[in-house]
Design a protein around this motif. Sequence first.
Motif, PDB file in Angstrom:
ATOM      1  N   MET A   1       4.131  -3.884 -11.371  1.00 47.89           N
ATOM      2  CA  MET A   1       4.597  -3.752  -9.994  1.00 47.89           C
ATOM      3  C   MET A   1       6.013  -3.198  -9.968  1.00 47.89           C
ATOM      4  O   MET A   1       6.328  -2.397  -9.115  1.00 47.89           O
ATOM      5  N   ARG A   2       6.832  -3.588 -10.915  1.00 42.62           N
ATOM      6  CA  ARG A   2       8.212  -3.116 -10.930  1.00 42.62           C
ATOM      7  C   ARG A   2       8.313  -1.651 -11.341  1.00 42.62           C
ATOM      8  O   ARG A   2       9.306  -1.007 -11.065  1.00 42.62           O
ATOM      9  N   ASP A   3       7.290  -1.120 -12.024  1.00 45.48           N
ATOM     10  CA  ASP A   3       7.311   0.269 -12.465  1.00 45.48           C
ATOM     11  C   ASP A   3       6.878   1.239 -11.371  1.00 45.48           C
ATOM     12  O   ASP A   3       7.131   2.436 -11.480  1.00 45.48           O
ATOM     13  N   ALA A   4       6.203   0.756 -10.343  1.00 46.66           N
ATOM     14  CA  ALA A   4       5.694   1.629  -9.283  1.00 46.66           C
ATOM     15  C   ALA A   4       6.838   2.121  -8.404  1.00 46.66           C
ATOM     16  O   ALA A   4       7.830   1.426  -8.194  1.00 46.66           O
ATOM     17  N   ALA A   5       6.686   3.339  -7.885  1.00 48.87           N
ATOM     18  CA  ALA A   5       7.674   3.891  -6.957  1.00 48.87           C
ATOM     19  C   ALA A   5       7.636   3.089  -5.651  1.00 48.87           C
ATOM     20  O   ALA A   5       6.548   2.875  -5.101  1.00 48.87           O
ATOM     21  N   PRO A   6       8.798   2.633  -5.154  1.00 43.33           N
ATOM     22  CA  PRO A   6       8.797   1.755  -3.976  1.00 43.33           C
ATOM     23  C   PRO A   6       8.134   2.368  -2.737  1.00 43.33           C
ATOM     24  O   PRO A   6       7.400   1.676  -2.033  1.00 43.33           O
ATOM     25  N   GLN A   7       8.379   3.636  -2.467  1.00 40.82           N
ATOM     26  CA  GLN A   7       7.809   4.238  -1.252  1.00 40.82           C
ATOM     27  C   GLN A   7       6.292   4.316  -1.319  1.00 40.82           C
ATOM     28  O   GLN A   7       5.597   4.007  -0.345  1.00 40.82           O
ATOM     29  N   LYS A   8       5.768   4.729  -2.472  1.00 44.46           N
ATOM     30  CA  LYS A   8       4.307   4.804  -2.621  1.00 44.46           C
ATOM     31  C   LYS A   8       3.687   3.416  -2.574  1.00 44.46           C
ATOM     32  O   LYS A   8       2.627   3.225  -1.987  1.00 44.46           O
ATOM     33  N   LEU A   9       4.356   2.451  -3.206  1.00 44.79           N
ATOM     34  CA  LEU A   9       3.852   1.086  -3.220  1.00 44.79           C
ATOM     35  C   LEU A   9       3.802   0.504  -1.813  1.00 44.79           C
ATOM     36  O   LEU A   9       2.796  -0.094  -1.410  1.00 44.79           O
ATOM     37  N   ILE A  10       4.867   0.701  -1.047  1.00 47.72           N
ATOM     38  CA  ILE A  10       4.904   0.167   0.313  1.00 47.72           C
ATOM     39  C   ILE A  10       3.854   0.839   1.188  1.00 47.72           C
ATOM     40  O   ILE A  10       3.211   0.192   2.014  1.00 47.72           O
ATOM     41  N   GLN A  11       3.625   2.126   0.993  1.00 51.71           N
ATOM     42  CA  GLN A  11       2.596   2.848   1.758  1.00 51.71           C
ATOM     43  C   GLN A  11       1.207   2.275   1.469  1.00 51.71           C
ATOM     44  O   GLN A  11       0.438   1.995   2.387  1.00 51.71           O
ATOM     45  N   ALA A  54       7.263  -4.075   3.015  1.00 52.42           N
ATOM     46  CA  ALA A  54       8.588  -4.077   2.402  1.00 52.42           C
ATOM     47  C   ALA A  54       9.118  -5.499   2.250  1.00 52.42           C
ATOM     48  O   ALA A  54       9.751  -5.829   1.233  1.00 52.42           O
ATOM     49  N   VAL A  55       8.858  -6.354   3.229  1.00 53.44           N
ATOM     50  CA  VAL A  55       9.281  -7.756   3.148  1.00 53.44           C
ATOM     51  C   VAL A  55       8.542  -8.455   2.008  1.00 53.44           C
ATOM     52  O   VAL A  55       9.149  -9.191   1.224  1.00 53.44           O
ATOM     53  N   LEU A  56       7.245  -8.204   1.882  1.00 49.57           N
ATOM     54  CA  LEU A  56       6.459  -8.818   0.812  1.00 49.57           C
ATOM     55  C   LEU A  56       6.974  -8.375  -0.559  1.00 49.57           C
ATOM     56  O   LEU A  56       7.092  -9.177  -1.481  1.00 49.57           O
ATOM     57  N   ARG A  57       7.327  -7.117  -0.694  1.00 50.01           N
ATOM     58  CA  ARG A  57       7.877  -6.597  -1.953  1.00 50.01           C
ATOM     59  C   ARG A  57       9.227  -7.248  -2.258  1.00 50.01           C
ATOM     60  O   ARG A  57       9.492  -7.635  -3.390  1.00 50.01           O
ATOM     61  N   LYS A  58      10.089  -7.391  -1.240  1.00 50.99           N
ATOM     62  CA  LYS A  58      11.394  -8.021  -1.435  1.00 50.99           C
ATOM     63  C   LYS A  58      11.246  -9.478  -1.874  1.00 50.99           C
ATOM     64  O   LYS A  58      12.007  -9.959  -2.711  1.00 50.99           O
ATOM     65  N   GLU A 134      -2.880   1.301  -7.628  1.00 52.88           N
ATOM     66  CA  GLU A 134      -3.400   2.441  -6.846  1.00 52.88           C
ATOM     67  C   GLU A 134      -2.321   3.476  -6.555  1.00 52.88           C
ATOM     68  O   GLU A 134      -2.628   4.641  -6.365  1.00 52.88           O
ATOM     69  N   SER A 135      -1.051   3.053  -6.511  1.00 55.77           N
ATOM     70  CA  SER A 135       0.011   3.975  -6.131  1.00 55.77           C
ATOM     71  C   SER A 135       0.489   4.841  -7.288  1.00 55.77           C
ATOM     72  O   SER A 135       1.233   5.790  -7.086  1.00 55.77           O
ATOM     73  N   LYS A 136       0.093   4.517  -8.511  1.00 56.16           N
ATOM     74  CA  LYS A 136       0.540   5.296  -9.674  1.00 56.16           C
ATOM     75  C   LYS A 136      -0.205   6.603  -9.800  1.00 56.16           C
ATOM     76  O   LYS A 136      -1.245   6.822  -9.357  1.00 56.16           O
TER      77      LYS A 136
END
Length: 136
Positions: A1-11, A54-58, A134-136
Amino acid sequence: MRDAAPQKLIQKLSEELKKNENIKPPEWSKYVKTGASTERPPLQDDWWFMRSAAVLRKIYLNGPVGTQRLRTAFGGRRRRGHKGAHHKKAGGKIIRLILQQLENAGYIKKIEKPKKGRIITSKGQMILSKAASESK
């Protein structure tokens, strides 16, 4: 999860959260600003789900966190004309309501010890890892 790009992950995560019936924007969310530093309401139609993701990721990265730390994280620069800009916190009602919805969905839970705040549950970790793969 930490390796994924934040914008793609949040999308990807926001698309997953749209499927959950517990997470839905209130009627007033079309007209409200997200904080004192913004001049207009968000332009995107699905901004509520993006903010929820974004809140869930934070919470996953920094947890346990509460409303005040999330308000600081989602705040921005308040422009004051010819004077210098100052940081202002984001609105608390939006973040509180998103936290309550994520808690009802079973993605986060409240804790009191060793530090007060909200942490992610195993169900929340599963949805985050699925979205990250899925975002990778």
